[in-house]
Design a protein around this motif. Structure first.
Motif, PDB file in Angstrom:
ATOM      1  N   ALA A 191       7.716 -18.550 -31.830  1.00  0.00           N
ATOM      2  CA  ALA A 191       7.523 -19.973 -31.559  1.00  0.00           C
ATOM      3  C   ALA A 191       8.884 -20.632 -31.325  1.00  0.00           C
ATOM      4  CB  ALA A 191       6.815 -20.631 -32.739  1.00  0.00           C
ATOM      5  N   GLY A 192       8.979 -21.420 -30.265  1.00  0.00           N
ATOM      6  CA  GLY A 192      10.222 -22.105 -29.922  1.00  0.00           C
ATOM      7  C   GLY A 192      11.032 -21.394 -28.856  1.00  0.00           C
ATOM      8  N   ALA A 193      10.682 -20.133 -28.565  1.00  0.00           N
ATOM      9  CA  ALA A 193      11.462 -19.375 -27.584  1.00  0.00           C
ATOM     10  C   ALA A 193      10.997 -19.609 -26.153  1.00  0.00           C
ATOM     11  CB  ALA A 193      11.395 -17.882 -27.909  1.00  0.00           C
ATOM     12  N   GLU A 194       9.839 -20.256 -25.983  1.00  0.00           N
ATOM     13  CA  GLU A 194       9.337 -20.470 -24.629  1.00  0.00           C
ATOM     14  C   GLU A 194      10.336 -21.294 -23.807  1.00  0.00           C
ATOM     15  OE1 GLU A 194       7.304 -23.240 -27.582  1.00  0.00           O
ATOM     16  OE2 GLU A 194       7.566 -21.081 -27.368  1.00  0.00           O
ATOM     17  N   GLY A 195      10.554 -20.866 -22.585  1.00  0.00           N
ATOM     18  CA  GLY A 195      11.465 -21.587 -21.695  1.00  0.00           C
ATOM     19  C   GLY A 195      12.933 -21.255 -21.876  1.00  0.00           C
ATOM     20  N   MET A 196      13.273 -20.390 -22.830  1.00  0.00           N
ATOM     21  CA  MET A 196      14.699 -20.074 -23.034  1.00  0.00           C
ATOM     22  C   MET A 196      15.248 -19.319 -21.820  1.00  0.00           C
ATOM     23  SD  MET A 196      14.988 -16.774 -25.600  1.00  0.00           S
ATOM     24  CE  MET A 196      16.325 -15.908 -24.767  1.00  0.00           C
ATOM     25  N   PRO A 197      16.515 -19.537 -21.489  1.00  0.00           N
ATOM     26  CA  PRO A 197      17.101 -18.807 -20.363  1.00  0.00           C
ATOM     27  C   PRO A 197      17.297 -17.339 -20.712  1.00  0.00           C
ATOM     28  CG  PRO A 197      18.788 -20.081 -21.504  1.00  0.00           C
ATOM     29  CD  PRO A 197      17.480 -20.443 -22.143  1.00  0.00           C
ATOM     30  N   GLY A 198      17.206 -16.464 -19.723  1.00  0.00           N
ATOM     31  CA  GLY A 198      17.560 -15.072 -19.948  1.00  0.00           C
ATOM     32  C   GLY A 198      19.066 -14.963 -20.130  1.00  0.00           C
ATOM     33  N   VAL A 199      19.509 -14.266 -21.182  1.00  0.00           N
ATOM     34  CA  VAL A 199      20.937 -14.211 -21.497  1.00  0.00           C
ATOM     35  C   VAL A 199      21.373 -12.757 -21.698  1.00  0.00           C
ATOM     36  CG1 VAL A 199      20.988 -16.513 -22.515  1.00  0.00           C
ATOM     37  CG2 VAL A 199      20.505 -14.549 -23.986  1.00  0.00           C
ATOM     38  N   ILE A 200      22.642 -12.487 -21.371  1.00  0.00           N
ATOM     39  CA  ILE A 200      23.213 -11.152 -21.582  1.00  0.00           C
ATOM     40  C   ILE A 200      24.184 -11.238 -22.757  1.00  0.00           C
ATOM     41  CG2 ILE A 200      24.375  -9.184 -20.534  1.00  0.00           C
ATOM     42  CD1 ILE A 200      23.740 -10.406 -17.774  1.00  0.00           C
ATOM     43  N   ILE A 201      23.814 -10.615 -23.875  1.00  0.00           N
ATOM     44  CA  ILE A 201      24.624 -10.664 -25.095  1.00  0.00           C
ATOM     45  C   ILE A 201      25.638  -9.520 -25.044  1.00  0.00           C
ATOM     46  CG2 ILE A 201      24.565 -10.602 -27.605  1.00  0.00           C
ATOM     47  CD1 ILE A 201      21.634 -11.531 -27.413  1.00  0.00           C
ATOM     48  N   PRO A 202      26.949  -9.830 -25.115  1.00  0.00           N
ATOM     49  CA  PRO A 202      27.978  -8.802 -24.936  1.00  0.00           C
ATOM     50  C   PRO A 202      27.893  -7.680 -25.963  1.00  0.00           C
ATOM     51  CG  PRO A 202      28.933 -11.010 -24.863  1.00  0.00           C
ATOM     52  CD  PRO A 202      27.525 -11.162 -25.336  1.00  0.00           C
ATOM     53  N   ARG A 203      28.385  -6.511 -25.566  1.00  0.00           N
ATOM     54  CA  ARG A 203      28.334  -5.314 -26.412  1.00  0.00           C
ATOM     55  C   ARG A 203      28.976  -5.547 -27.782  1.00  0.00           C
ATOM     56  NH1 ARG A 203      30.625  -2.182 -23.019  1.00  0.00           N
ATOM     57  NH2 ARG A 203      32.746  -2.430 -23.770  1.00  0.00           N
ATOM     58  N   LYS A 204      30.153  -6.174 -27.823  1.00  0.00           N
ATOM     59  CA  LYS A 204      30.822  -6.406 -29.109  1.00  0.00           C
ATOM     60  C   LYS A 204      29.992  -7.325 -30.009  1.00  0.00           C
ATOM     61  CE  LYS A 204      35.720  -5.700 -27.998  1.00  0.00           C
ATOM     62  NZ  LYS A 204      37.054  -6.359 -27.948  1.00  0.00           N
TER      63      LYS A 204
END
Length: 372
Positions: A191-204
């Motif tokens: 719940a609350g995640a709807e509409g969130m942008p797709g993001v690339i979380i760095p390896r570190k």
């Protein structure tokens, strides 16, 4: 500034925050940890300008204040103090020193002012949701091995976290690929995640997050914007910049019509691949799978090191097939499977193969073949 804190509490918090501090940096203040005391709380903060970790711990604060000191030196000092000791910390503003006392031990550290310490956490993050630490850890564990380390394709140097529409409803999906293999895991959209942008979380950042939630039973609060992501795990907050790039359309490499199904006992498969790949050359690491009715023969042929074969009884009824894979990649994927049985969905020697866990439909893996 003056405070007293139990050594174990201080050591635990320093262990969390100093892990993001680079051993060598050209910016002196980035070698430091920010210490801020107020009320009955000590806040520690460290950053490398890409990631920031903060933690709050209880302390007996005699006088409020803030200062920065060398992070790794402070961590080493506290680590070597006697267990159970009380650490007395005071700032001498005139001498620009921070003094630590525990038992008969005394230390004085050089300081830098807190006013120049970077603040990565500033700004609003538009989407926020909560997820159990064990569920977030599962997403990371199932995918992080496939993160690319090739810096030229920087947009593959992390986990792509986004909302997807699976057949059974919207999900929070994690995907990683290095061009040779792809790993995907998902859970029901929080719940609350709807509409969130797709993001690339760095390896570190992925590595840091995995370390922070390793044994946590907490609920993790996640906040996301197009440029940053923040994870709150109990008293620890990890803020990170995101990779500024476009993750490729990974759906195009997930095979849809692979009609040859192989079912094999996973533990036996792992052991057999591990054994025959002992002969494989370090450069190639190729292992050949020769499939016939209910039979799998694994083989490796290394002109410089010899050859090896091993036969396994499997469930397979399609036409015979020979296909090669990188042994390390095979073992990486097989090691993620939780069920007793691995399912391989194959097409031909030149097409990608899909690997599924018989007991976990929420994860899938794709592996490109090798010419052998």
């Amino acid at each position: 500034m003056r405070l007293v804190i139990e050594r174990g509490e201080l050591l635990r918090a320093l262990g969390h925050v100093t892990s993001v501090v680079e051993r060598r940096t050209t910016i002196p203040i980035l070698s430091n940890v920010l210490i801020r005391a107020s009320g009955q709380t000590l806040e520690l903060k460290a950053t490398d300008l890409e990631r920031e970790v903060t933690e709050e711990v209880k302390a007996e604060v005699g006088a409020a204040g803030a200062v920065t000191v060398p992070a790794h030196i402070l961590h080493d000092i506290v680590r070597k103090l006697p267990e159970g000791s009380q650490v007395d910390i005071r700032r001498d503003a005139e001498k620009e020193r921070l003094t630590l006392a525990a038992g008969q031990a005394r230390f004085a550290l050089q300081t830098l002012g807190p006013e120049d310490f970077p603040d990565l956490a500033a700004g609003e993050l538009g989407h926020s949701f909560a997820v159990l630490a064990k569920d977030l850890k599962r997403l990371i564990d199932k995918t992080r091995f496939a993160i690319s380390t090739e810096e030229t394709r920087y947009y593959l140097n992390g986990i792509f976290l986004h909302i997807a529409d699976a057949g059974n409803g919207p999900t929070l999906r994690a995907v990683a690929t290095d061009g040779h293999r792809l790993a995907q895991a998902e859970l029901t959209r929080p719940a609350g995640a709807e509409g969130m942008p797709g993001v690339i979380i760095p390896r570190k950042t992925v590595h840091e997050l995995q370390r922070l939630i390793e044994d946590s039973a907490e609920t993790v609060s996640v906040a996301v914007s197009p440029a940053k992501v923040r994870f709150e795990i109990g008293s620890v907050t990890l803020t990170s910049k995101l990779i500024d790039g476009t993750f490729p359309d990974y759906g195009r490499v997930i095979p849809q019509n692979n009609d040859k199904e192989l079912r094999v006992e996973n533990a036996a498969f792992i052991s057999a691949v591990d054994r025959v790949s002992t002969i494989a050359s370090e450069r190639g690491r190729a292992v050949k799978l020769n499939l016939a009715k209910d039979k799998l023969v694994l083989s490796v042929n290394n002109p410089e090191g010899g050859s090896a074969t091993e036969e396994l009884a499997v469930t397979y009824s399609a036409s015979p097939l020979e296909i090669g894979f990188n042994a390390k990649y095979l073992l990486d994927i097989a090691g993620q499977l939780e069920g007793d049985e691995a399912r391989f969905l194959l097409a031909d020697p030149g097409s990608p193969t899909m690997i599924r866990d018989a007991e976990d439909e929420a994860a899938l893996y794709v592996l490109m073949p090798m010419r052998v």
